[in-house]
Each structure stands twice: as structure tokens, then as C-alpha cells.
Design a protein around this motif. Structure first.
Motif, short mmCIF file in Angstrom:
data_model
loop_
_atom_site.label_atom_id
_atom_site.label_comp_id
_atom_site.label_asym_id
_atom_site.label_seq_id
_atom_site.Cartn_x
_atom_site.Cartn_y
_atom_site.Cartn_z
N SER A 265 1.34 11.88 -0.08
CA SER A 265 2.79 11.83 0.00
C SER A 265 3.28 12.75 1.10
O SER A 265 2.79 13.87 1.26
CB SER A 265 3.46 12.23 -1.32
OG SER A 265 3.15 11.33 -2.36
N ASP B 134 4.96 7.52 0.14
CA ASP B 134 3.92 7.65 -0.87
C ASP B 134 2.88 6.57 -0.62
O ASP B 134 3.21 5.38 -0.62
CB ASP B 134 4.50 7.49 -2.28
CG ASP B 134 5.52 8.58 -2.60
OD1 ASP B 134 5.12 9.75 -2.65
OD2 ASP B 134 6.71 8.25 -2.79
N VAL B 135 1.63 6.97 -0.41
CA VAL B 135 0.55 6.05 -0.08
C VAL B 135 -0.48 6.07 -1.21
O VAL B 135 -0.97 7.14 -1.58
CB VAL B 135 -0.13 6.43 1.25
CG1 VAL B 135 -1.26 5.45 1.57
CG2 VAL B 135 0.89 6.44 2.37
N THR C 167 0.80 -1.23 0.00
CA THR C 167 0.00 0.00 0.00
C THR C 167 0.83 1.28 0.00
O THR C 167 0.27 2.37 -0.16
CB THR C 167 -0.92 0.05 1.23
OG1 THR C 167 -0.12 -0.03 2.42
CG2 THR C 167 -1.91 -1.10 1.19
N HIS C 168 2.15 1.16 0.21
CA HIS C 168 2.95 2.38 0.27
C HIS C 168 4.42 2.09 0.00
O HIS C 168 4.87 0.95 0.02
CB HIS C 168 2.79 3.08 1.63
CG HIS C 168 3.44 2.34 2.76
ND1 HIS C 168 2.84 1.28 3.41
CD2 HIS C 168 4.63 2.51 3.38
CE1 HIS C 168 3.63 0.83 4.36
NE2 HIS C 168 4.73 1.57 4.37
N SER D 216 -4.37 9.73 -3.34
CA SER D 216 -3.02 9.35 -2.93
C SER D 216 -2.47 10.43 -2.00
O SER D 216 -2.94 11.57 -2.01
CB SER D 216 -2.09 9.17 -4.13
OG SER D 216 -1.86 10.40 -4.79
#
Length: 235
Positions: free
Chosen positions: A228, A170-171, A156-157, A226
Motif C-alpha cells: 500500500s 492498495d496492491v 489487481t489493485h 500486499s
């Protein structure tokens, strides 16, 4: 320990302030100032049976609280390589006392570090082994030094560490938060929690936490798609 050494050790993310004093606001960042410093289950030096690990000079961690035992300060920290917390004698800890201590921006910075791991070892405690790990050395011209980048990729990240400290996350999915914000939250929640963004670019709307630290959110259909967190390198 001088400020330059502290900044280097924390990859320019923290500011040195000497000594352990009362009145801290937690959670916050800390750094070890000794070698082979014992971590304990409780703030007590009367027995060796409760030793749960050790810290070395310049090791970084998140402090979640403090107490006093016989007039001496002990700090409760997130255990660097195990679940839960541990206690370390305050003599061997420097704590963050920058100007932004206690601000919403600093609180968000610490929350992201807690959620995703301030160090690669802490990330493994939270998420287990990554799908992919990449290490690379690079020359950092402003500081005239070699630095080490470690990138851990999870489903996921993706988390990036420089010299052992979190510098970017970063997700793109899952439920892991940036503070109170998660993927799928309405755009209006961003503005309610963080206020108006400082601007927008190809990475999305961005909020400046401090001159080197930013949050980015991409929004699709009125919802967060998203997220970050980026702490840019500094000399």
C-alpha cells in the motif's frame, strides 16, 4: 502562483517552486500554470500539425526530461490521456523543488505515481477502464473545503485520488511494482532496498517517505503479500 494554491492543487503532495531552471532531476512532478496550453509531439512551435493535446491551469503530470530550443526550456511529460509522452513549453510549467528532491524516498513516490497513474485519466491510459469507479464529495475540516475522492478498482489493485491526484494505492496481486518491489518478493529485499522499517501496525511494516507519505507491506511466509502507498491529507 503561491505555495498554498500549489499545495491545494496537488492535494498537499507537492511543494511549489517558481520558474523553470536547469539541473532538474527526473522524473519529477509538474503542474501547468496556463490555460489551453498545447502539448506537442516535439519541442517545436513552428507548426500546429504536431499538437497532441492540451493542458489547463493546475493540471498535474510527471515530467520525464527537458531540453532547450532557441534558448527556451521545454519539458517532456507523460501524456495525460494518451500513451507515450508529449512536450510542453516551459513557460507554462512549475516543477517540484522540495528538500527531498533526489532522495530515494522521493524517487519511490514518483515511481508509484508513474506505475499507477498520477491522475485518474493517466490510470485509464495505463490500465484501461476500471472494474468499478466510485466518486464521492467530502468535507475536509482542516482545510475548510469540499474535496472530491475518486476510487478506481482494477483486478489487481485499488487506487484512490483526491482532487485529481493519487493519494492511495492498495496492491494485492499481479506484477505491478512499487519501485523495485513486487508481490511475492522476499521480505529481505524490502530491507535491502528500503532499510529498516519505521514500524509495524495492522497494515503491515511501514516506511515513512515524508511526514505525510508512507509505504506499507504485509508479509506472509517471508514474502510480500500486499503493498500500500498512502499519502495522507493535510491542511
Amino acid at each position: 502562483m503561491d505555495t498554498k494554491r500549489f499545495l491545494c492543487a496537488l492535494a498537499a503532495a507537492l511543494v511549489l517552486a517558481a520558474g523553470a531552471e536547469g539541473g532538474e532531476e527526473y522524473p519529477t512532478f509538474g503542474i501547468c500554470t496556463g490555460e489551453n496550453v498545447r502539448l506537442r509531439q516535439a519541442p517545436d512551435t513552428s507548426t500546429d500539425s504536431n499538437i497532441t493535446g492540451r493542458l489547463n491551469d493546475l493540471d498535474r503530470f510527471v515530467i520525464v526530461g527537458e531540453t532547450a530550443v532557441d534558448g527556451a526550456v521545454w519539458y517532456e511529460i507523460e501524456h495525460p490521456d494518451k500513451k507515450g509522452t508529449a512536450w510542453v513549453f516551459g513557460k507554462y510549467v512549475d516543477t517540484y523543488k522540495g528538500d527531498d528532491l533526489g532522495t530515494p524516498a522521493f524517487a519511490m513516490h514518483v515511481r508509484v505515481a508513474q506505475s499507477f497513474g498520477l491522475t485518474p485519466a493517466r490510470a485509464r491510459v495505463i490500465f484501461g477502464a476500471p472494474k468499478e469507479k466510485k466518486e464521492e464529495k467530502f468535507w475536509f475540516e482542516p482545510g475548510a473545503m469540499n474535496r472530491l475522492r475518486v476510487i478506481l478498482t482494477y483486478p489487481t489493485h485499488r487506487a484512490e485520488y483526491v482532487d485529481g491526484t493519487l493519494h492511495r494505492v492498495d496492491v494485492t496481486g499481479g506484477t505491478m511494482p512499487f519501485g523495485e518491489v513486487r508481490i511475492g518478493d522476499p521480505e529481505t529485499k524490502l530491507h535491502e532496498l528500503l532499510g529498516a522499517p519505521n514500524g509495524e501496525d495492522e497494515d503491515g511494516q511501514f516506511w515513512e517517505l515524508d511526514p505525510a507519505t508512507f509505504l506499507y507491506f504485509k508479509v506472509k511466509g517471508g514474502r510480500v503479500a500486499s503493498m500500500s502507498f498512502v499519502h495522507y491529507l493535510d491542511a
